[in-house]
Scaffold this motif. Sequence first.
Motif, mmCIF file in Angstrom:
data_model
loop_
_atom_site.group_PDB
_atom_site.id
_atom_site.type_symbol
_atom_site.label_atom_id
_atom_site.label_comp_id
_atom_site.label_asym_id
_atom_site.label_seq_id
_atom_site.Cartn_x
_atom_site.Cartn_y
_atom_site.Cartn_z
ATOM 1 N N GLU A 116 13.964 5.323 -50.077
ATOM 2 C CA GLU A 116 13.483 5.701 -51.312
ATOM 3 C C GLU A 116 14.553 5.878 -52.222
ATOM 4 O O GLU A 116 14.383 5.439 -53.317
ATOM 5 N N ARG A 117 15.779 6.406 -51.840
ATOM 6 C CA ARG A 117 17.032 6.439 -52.660
ATOM 7 C C ARG A 117 17.467 5.069 -53.107
ATOM 8 O O ARG A 117 18.097 5.015 -54.076
ATOM 9 N N GLU A 118 17.467 4.148 -52.092
ATOM 10 C CA GLU A 118 18.225 3.094 -52.302
ATOM 11 C C GLU A 118 17.176 1.392 -52.287
ATOM 12 O O GLU A 118 17.112 0.961 -51.246
ATOM 13 N N PRO A 119 16.276 1.417 -53.387
ATOM 14 C CA PRO A 119 15.427 0.287 -53.011
ATOM 15 C C PRO A 119 15.673 -1.022 -53.154
ATOM 16 O O PRO A 119 15.123 -1.802 -52.874
ATOM 17 N N GLY A 120 17.286 -1.225 -53.451
ATOM 18 C CA GLY A 120 17.774 -2.622 -53.492
ATOM 19 C C GLY A 120 18.129 -2.933 -51.958
ATOM 20 O O GLY A 120 18.602 -4.063 -51.766
ATOM 21 N N ILE A 121 18.092 -2.010 -51.027
ATOM 22 C CA ILE A 121 18.425 -2.178 -49.751
ATOM 23 C C ILE A 121 17.248 -2.360 -49.018
ATOM 24 O O ILE A 121 16.289 -1.200 -48.973
ATOM 25 N N GLU A 122 17.083 -3.364 -48.049
ATOM 26 C CA GLU A 122 15.954 -3.158 -47.105
ATOM 27 C C GLU A 122 16.270 -2.399 -45.996
ATOM 28 O O GLU A 122 17.380 -2.474 -45.290
ATOM 29 N N VAL A 123 15.722 -1.339 -45.413
ATOM 30 C CA VAL A 123 15.723 -0.428 -44.467
ATOM 31 C C VAL A 123 14.754 -0.742 -43.313
ATOM 32 O O VAL A 123 13.517 -0.341 -43.411
ATOM 33 N N LEU A 124 15.173 -1.198 -42.262
ATOM 34 C CA LEU A 124 14.276 -1.242 -41.234
ATOM 35 C C LEU A 124 14.421 -0.620 -39.874
ATOM 36 O O LEU A 124 15.847 -0.219 -39.625
ATOM 37 N N LYS A 125 13.403 0.149 -39.357
ATOM 38 C CA LYS A 125 13.528 1.231 -38.297
ATOM 39 C C LYS A 125 13.099 0.289 -37.074
ATOM 40 O O LYS A 125 11.972 0.027 -36.650
ATOM 41 N N ALA A 126 14.152 0.241 -35.938
ATOM 42 C CA ALA A 126 13.766 -0.343 -34.890
ATOM 43 C C ALA A 126 13.148 0.693 -33.835
ATOM 44 O O ALA A 126 13.839 2.026 -33.952
ATOM 45 N N GLY A 127 12.589 0.272 -32.779
ATOM 46 C CA GLY A 127 12.181 1.347 -31.954
ATOM 47 C C GLY A 127 13.263 1.742 -30.928
ATOM 48 O O GLY A 127 14.241 1.151 -30.614
ATOM 49 N N TYR A 128 12.951 3.270 -30.466
ATOM 50 C CA TYR A 128 13.948 3.436 -29.240
ATOM 51 C C TYR A 128 13.538 2.868 -28.064
ATOM 52 O O TYR A 128 12.546 1.908 -28.032
ATOM 53 N N PHE A 129 14.120 3.036 -26.910
ATOM 54 C CA PHE A 129 13.949 2.152 -25.682
ATOM 55 C C PHE A 129 12.437 2.482 -25.033
ATOM 56 O O PHE A 129 11.779 1.504 -24.869
ATOM 57 N N GLY A 130 12.317 3.726 -24.990
ATOM 58 C CA GLY A 130 10.762 4.125 -24.337
ATOM 59 C C GLY A 130 10.785 3.930 -23.002
ATOM 60 O O GLY A 130 11.615 3.126 -22.289
ATOM 61 N N ALA A 131 9.298 3.946 -22.407
ATOM 62 C CA ALA A 131 9.069 3.685 -21.099
ATOM 63 C C ALA A 131 8.733 2.193 -20.855
ATOM 64 O O ALA A 131 7.874 1.548 -21.063
ATOM 65 N N HIS A 132 10.086 1.531 -20.633
ATOM 66 C CA HIS A 132 10.037 -0.025 -20.317
ATOM 67 C C HIS A 132 10.543 -0.325 -18.995
ATOM 68 O O HIS A 132 11.148 0.350 -18.441
ATOM 69 N N PRO A 133 10.029 -1.399 -18.599
ATOM 70 C CA PRO A 133 10.417 -1.973 -17.212
ATOM 71 C C PRO A 133 11.808 -2.150 -17.070
ATOM 72 O O PRO A 133 12.359 -1.758 -15.876
#
Length: 522
Positions: free
Chosen positions: A223-240
């Motif tokens: 919201e503060r920096e609309p000129g920058i694309e901010v992507l949220k990656a997932g944490y590891f989680g219950a993965h094999p």
Amino acid sequence: MTQADKLGIVVAGHGSRDPDAVREFEALVELVRARAPNDVVTHGYLEFSSPTIAEAVTANLAAGSRQLAVVPGVLLAARHAKNDMPAEVQAMARDYPDIDFHFGAPLNLHPKLLQLAQQRIVEAEATSPATVRRGDTCLVLVGRGTTDPDANGDVSKMARMLEEGMGFGAAYVCYSGTATPLVADGLRAAARMGYARLVVLPFFLFDGVLVKRIYAAADDLREREPGIEVLKAGYFGAHPHVADVMIERAREAVEGRAAMNCSLCKYRVQIVGFEQQVGEPQRAHHMAVRGLLAKEGAETAPAKPEFAPYEPHPIEAESFRIIADGRDWSAFPAAHLTVLQRLVHTSGDFDAVNDMYFSPGAIESGIRALLRCKRVLTDVTMVQTGLKRALLEQLGIDTWCGVHDRETHLMSEQYGITRSAAGIRRGWEKFGNDVVVSIGDAPTAIAEAVRLIRDHGWRPQLVIGLPVGFVGTRETKEELRRCLQVPRITNSGTRGGSPWAASVVNGMMIDALNQLAGYEPG
């Protein structure tokens, strides 16, 4: 397995006030149980949640285990894994003197966790409608943060391996608590670095209060920096992958083995971004600088490298004599003849050259690029295999094809493109403009190269597009022909193939070697 040999695995978690974190931890335990069906698997927590680790041990022994491996359900070796959990195990060992207790290592920077981080990043990138080069992206890795510099240092090591392995422009490390910089400060600092995109990756196993705070901070930055694309990656989680590493740590504990840094050696296991170097032959690369300081004191300069002209095999030489005499070549520019005659040799067809198209100066640009950039990017391994190895070695040229790499498969799945196209996109990410592109199989690889050239300013030194086939082949070759921004070699129609694409590069390498052999200084 006999009752006496039965192994018990106790997965020791930290515990959380957040029910989402507890649910995900228990889902991971179920994965461990499913992937180790011959073992008894229970779980317990240090704090906040139940059952406790002592109760998990009791339940495991009640199921018939006679030796126990207690595995820390944490990523890195900080206070919990070095102090709190071992103290629990020592107490249990005093309570059950007839039972063999083994304490496992934490998950640490296991290759499978690097692969999982890679997957989470690619998944996050695929959520964006924009195409942004990794070189224009900053990875922000957020660790838990502890008072143990060893664990904090491992977060930085993870960031560095992902930065180099995946080709990010930079990586910035921050922490959710205890260590600095904290998340909000780290995100602000990363935003000031001038990158078009930030990918925020929580280095966490499970959801919880801290992960939710990380995502909230990322939303605030967006919201503060609309000129920058901010992507949220997932944490590891219950993965094999996480379950498999836990089982591996349990086995190591019982066998008394300590994991050395070989676990992250790119020549032994597949490391993100260096998958092709597994099993690479050992070749000394210090020859040029061995004893350099002593050499610098010598009065005479080292001799310049000497090149001999290309010497074909007698059968090959006879074939090219026949090809030279087999038609009138006077209509073709002299600079094109080596490539054109090799295409006739490859196809067995004198008319194959009639459909060829060379943009002005394409051969000259290709030769200069081979000698300067020394890298060829191919769409499939057949093109890579068709390049003459002796010429590559003499000229010091590297080749790269990512069509079979794990990240290419991930990109293909996430973006809905072919693996060949994804491999070209990865080549753009990894090498930028300093590359010769040789495409011999996939029209989709040409389409992706043209897209990157037109829409994202890619400027490879030369694009060779000679796929064979009937679906999209004519159309993409015509698109390449009209792509005025780069030198290019292609043909019209459906003929072509990987041997054709390799032959063009081989012809240019032969001309390059002969030019070096005949070069007179001054």
